[in-house]
Design an enzyme around this catalytic site. Structure first.
Site, PDB file in Angstrom:
ATOM      1  N   GLY A   1       0.818  -1.207   0.000  1.00  0.00           N
ATOM      2  CA  GLY A   1       0.000   0.000   0.000  1.00  0.00           C
ATOM      3  C   GLY A   1       0.849   1.253   0.000  1.00  0.00           C
ATOM      4  N   HIS A   2       1.871   1.292   0.873  1.00  0.00           N
ATOM      5  CA  HIS A   2       2.787   2.437   0.892  1.00  0.00           C
ATOM      6  C   HIS A   2       3.522   2.567  -0.443  1.00  0.00           C
ATOM      7  CE1 HIS A   2       2.739   1.414   5.334  1.00  0.00           C
ATOM      8  NE2 HIS A   2       2.409   2.684   5.362  1.00  0.00           N
TER       9      HIS A   2
ATOM     10  N   GLN B   1      -6.418   5.857   0.742  1.00  0.00           N
ATOM     11  CA  GLN B   1      -7.828   5.993   1.109  1.00  0.00           C
ATOM     12  C   GLN B   1      -8.160   5.234   2.385  1.00  0.00           C
ATOM     13  OE1 GLN B   1     -10.885   5.472  -2.020  1.00  0.00           O
ATOM     14  NE2 GLN B   1     -12.002   4.203  -0.527  1.00  0.00           N
TER      15      GLN B   1
ATOM     16  N   VAL C   1      -5.113  -0.553  -1.173  1.00  0.00           N
ATOM     17  CA  VAL C   1      -4.480  -1.756  -1.722  1.00  0.00           C
ATOM     18  C   VAL C   1      -4.842  -2.916  -0.802  1.00  0.00           C
ATOM     19  CG1 VAL C   1      -2.305  -2.870  -2.332  1.00  0.00           C
ATOM     20  CG2 VAL C   1      -2.615  -0.428  -2.761  1.00  0.00           C
TER      21      VAL C   1
ATOM     22  N   SER D   1      -2.212  -3.255   5.942  1.00  0.00           N
ATOM     23  CA  SER D   1      -1.920  -2.408   7.094  1.00  0.00           C
ATOM     24  C   SER D   1      -0.647  -2.904   7.759  1.00  0.00           C
ATOM     25  CB  SER D   1      -3.078  -2.459   8.095  1.00  0.00           C
ATOM     26  OG  SER D   1      -2.707  -1.856   9.327  1.00  0.00           O
TER      27      SER D   1
ATOM     28  N   ARG E   1      -0.170  -3.090  10.776  1.00  0.00           N
ATOM     29  CA  ARG E   1      -0.525  -3.852  11.968  1.00  0.00           C
ATOM     30  C   ARG E   1      -0.982  -5.284  11.646  1.00  0.00           C
ATOM     31  NH1 ARG E   1      -1.941   1.465  13.645  1.00  0.00           N
ATOM     32  NH2 ARG E   1      -1.152   1.943  15.733  1.00  0.00           N
TER      33      ARG E   1
END
Length: 281
Positions: free
Chosen positions: A36-37, A148, A176, A185, A187
């Site tokens: 995602g990052h 998002q 993503v 995430s 986490r």
């Protein structure tokens, strides 16, 4: 990739690179980077000339000391990933570089910081806006890229930029997901195998809401989603809300604009948030 640890060094380096037609794209993170990052880095590369990422675990946005202490910090792995996607600059400061004992911060956020995540995590968004303002001042980006998944955070940073009349343009990038739908995430690494499967209930609740939204009332969609989550094994739902995505207020009508569903739940000991656009007007 150039790595800087002080405000002055990164600020001066970027100023040397600026020239007419060259733009700076910025991706602020707390590290423990995942796809995602990296998708934000790719979006920044596609839109701007120079891509800057920051990694800073910001203490002022944690209201749980143990959460701050336990937040993952795989910095060598993060640096490797950033090099692989050809990030240009990494800003990697320590806490005492970003904060002084005399620091004091409060910005009026029109109540957006005391609902949903803000209600559960008091003070969280004051900490977020404080550090993002500092980072924007240091990097002075033309564009800043956010995912998002933290939709409320995006709305609050958008409000801060407007209130402070900052010149940066914000870009919201899609969530993503893993192949089975779980939102990526940092986490997620703490989920047990069983909790990892249970966590899919959030995505399922959102997709059920999207499917049923055309034929059911807002109240019915919300109630059915909460019932579904409450009946799902290993899930402790905290909220499932349906909001107007432009005003970030509860949606009163399905015709009033873009509608988003937002969900948060505890899965084992881990809090998970997610969201999904239901309709776009």
């Amino acid at each position: 990739m150039e790595i800087f640890r002080t405000r002055a060094e990164v600020h001066n380096y970027l100023n040397e690179l600026r020239s007419p037609g060259r733009t700076v794209g910025f991706v602020p993170t707390m590290g423990a980077l995942h796809q995602g990052h990296l998708s934000l880095i790719e979006a920044a590369k596609n839109k701007t000339s120079i891509v800057v990422c920051s990694i800073f675990v910001n203490p002022t946005q944690f209201n749980d000391k143990s959460d701050l202490e336990n937040y993952p910090r795989p910095i060598e792995d993060d640096i490797r990933k950033l090099r692989e996607v050809s990030c240009d600059v990494l800003f990697l400061p320590e806490v005492d570089e970003m904060y002084r004992s005399s620091d004091n911060w409060h910005i009026e956020l029109d109540g957006l910081d005391i609902i949903l995540e803000g209600e559960i995590r008091p003070g969280h968004y004051q900490g977020v806006t404080q550090i993002v303002k500092k980072l924007f001042d240091i990097v002075n980006p033309d564009y800043a890229f956010f995912g998002q998944k933290d939709f409320q955070q995006f709305m609050i940073i958008s409000l801060m930029v407007k209130k402070l009349q900052m010149s940066v343009k914000l870009v919201r990038c899609p969530i993503v997901r893993e192949k089975d739908g779980l939102a990526m995430s940092s986490r997620n690494v703490y989920l047990s195998e069983a909790d990892r499967q249970n966590a899919l209930a959030l995505y399922k609740a959102l997709t059920r809401a999207k499917t049923g939204f055309k034929d059911k009332s807002i109240a019915q969609v919300r109630e059915e989603a909460l019932d579904f989550l409450a009946a799902s094994p290993g899930i402790e739902p905290e909220y499932f809300e349906i909001f107007n995505a432009e005003t970030f207020q509860p949606a009163a009508s399905k015709q009033e604009g873009t509608i988003i569903a937002l969900v948060a739940a505890r899965v084992g000991s881990i809090r998970i948030i997610d969201n999904m656009i239901l309709t776009i007007k």
